[in-house]
Write an enzyme that holds these catalytic residues in place. Structure first.
Site, short mmCIF file in Angstrom:
data_model
loop_
_atom_site.label_atom_id
_atom_site.label_comp_id
_atom_site.label_asym_id
_atom_site.label_seq_id
_atom_site.Cartn_x
_atom_site.Cartn_y
_atom_site.Cartn_z
N GLY A 89 0.86 -1.18 0.00
CA GLY A 89 0.00 0.00 0.00
C GLY A 89 0.89 1.22 0.00
N SER A 121 5.75 -5.38 -1.30
CA SER A 121 5.77 -3.97 -1.65
C SER A 121 6.15 -3.13 -0.42
CB SER A 121 4.41 -3.56 -2.23
OG SER A 121 4.47 -2.29 -2.82
N ALA A 122 5.26 -2.33 0.13
CA ALA A 122 5.58 -1.53 1.32
C ALA A 122 6.06 -2.41 2.47
CB ALA A 122 4.36 -0.72 1.75
N HIS A 158 8.80 -3.25 -7.29
CA HIS A 158 8.16 -2.90 -8.58
C HIS A 158 9.18 -2.27 -9.53
CE1 HIS A 158 4.23 -3.24 -6.49
NE2 HIS A 158 4.77 -2.49 -5.54
N GLU A 193 8.80 -6.98 -10.60
CA GLU A 193 7.55 -7.65 -10.25
C GLU A 193 7.62 -9.13 -10.63
OE1 GLU A 193 4.18 -5.44 -11.68
OE2 GLU A 193 4.37 -4.09 -9.96
#
Length: 235
Positions: A89, A121-122, A158, A193
Site C-alpha cells: 500500500g 511492496s511496502a 516494482h 515484479e
C-alpha cells in the site's frame, strides 16, 4: 532470520496474491500458522477489508491471518506472534503507524529471534534500514524515515527499467542513483515484479524468473538471477 520479501502482491490478470502463494506456503511450512497481519499501508479501503482479502488467500494454502488492529496491545501481539505479515500500500502511511504504535523495534527483535516475516511492496520496504527507496507519494509525515533494518540493504519494489512511452521524467534507475549519491555506502536492489527475496539460514535467495538489478555508487549496475549468490548484500 527468516524473511520472505516480495516485490508485488499481484500480477496482471491474476487473482490477488496468487503468484506468491505457493512460496508463502513453503515458507511457513505444513503446520497451520496464524500470522499477525499489519494492514496499516491501506489508505483507500479499511483494515478489515484488507484482512479479509489476505485471509482468503492464506486460508487457501492452509494458513491464516489476524489483523493487528483487532488487538488491544499491538506490541504484545507482535511479541506473541507465530509469524508476521505486512501488506503493501502506501509506505509513508505504514511507517507513520509503525512509529506511532512503537512497533519498529518489536518487529526487528521478533525477526532477529527467528519468527517468520512476510512482506510485499511496502511490507518489503519496511524490512530495509529506511523507507527512502519506496516509489510511493509521501502523503503523510512518517515521523522518521528509519525502518526495521532487518536487512542491511535497500529494496526498490516494482522496479522498472524504463519509463512508459511518452513520459519524459526520470527513470527509476536515475532516482536510485540520486539516493546513492546521498547514501554512497548502500546497496539498492531493484526487485522486479514477480520476484522475491528469501532469507533463511543466512542465505539470501532470489525467487522468480526475472533478474534483479543491483546498484552501488561508483559501480555499474549488475543483473543477478535466481541461483546467483546474493550474500554480499548482507554485509
Amino acid at each position: 532470520m527468516k524473511l520472505l520479501l516480495i516485490s508485488n502482491s499481484t500480477m496482471p490478470g491474476e487473482p490477488y496474491l496468487d503468484y506468491p502463494k505457493n512460496e508463502i506456503k513453503k515458507f511457513l511450512g505444513d503446520k497451520p500458522v496464524t500470522a499477525v497481519f499489519i494492514p496499516y499501508a491501506a489508505v483507500t479501503f479499511s483494515f478489515d477489508t484488507y484482512c479479509e482479502k489476505v485471509e482468503e488467500r492464506f486460508a487457501e494454502i492452509g494458513h491464516h491471518v489476524v489483523g493487528i488492529h483487532t488487538f488491544d496491545n499491538p506490541v504484545k501481539a507482535i511479541e506473541e506472534a507465530e509469524a508476521v505479515v505486512v501488506g503493501g500500500g502506501n509506505t509513508w502511511q505504514l511507517v507513520r503507524m509503525l512509529h506511532e504504535k512503537k512497533l519498529m523495534n518489536p518487529l526487528r527483535e521478533k525477526s532477529f529471534n527467528g519468527t517468520p516475516y512476510i512482506g510485499w511492496s511496502a511490507g518489503s520496504n519496511v524490512a530495509c534500514p529506511t523507507l527512502r527507496t519506496t516509489n510511493d507519494m509521501p502523503i503523510i509525515d512518517p515521523l522518521g524515515f528509519d525502518c526495521t533494518g532487518m536487512i542491511p540493504f535497500q529494496i526498490n519494489p516494482h522496479y522498472l527499467d524504463a519509463n512508459p512511452e511518452g513520459h519524459g521524467g526520470e527513470t527509476r534507475e536515475q532516482r536510485i542513483e540520486e539516493f546513492l549519491e546521498i547514501n554512497p555506502k548502500c546497496y539498492v536492489a531493484g526487485l522486479r515484479e514477480g520476484t522475491m527475496f528469501k532469507l533463511e539460514n543466512g542465505n539470501l535467495e532470489l525467487i522468480g524468473s526475472r533478474s534483479c538489478r543491483i546498484f552501488k555508487k561508483g559501480n555499474e549496475p549488475i543483473e543477478l538471477s535466481a541461483g546467483d549468490d546474493f550474500r554480499f548484500l548482507l554485509g
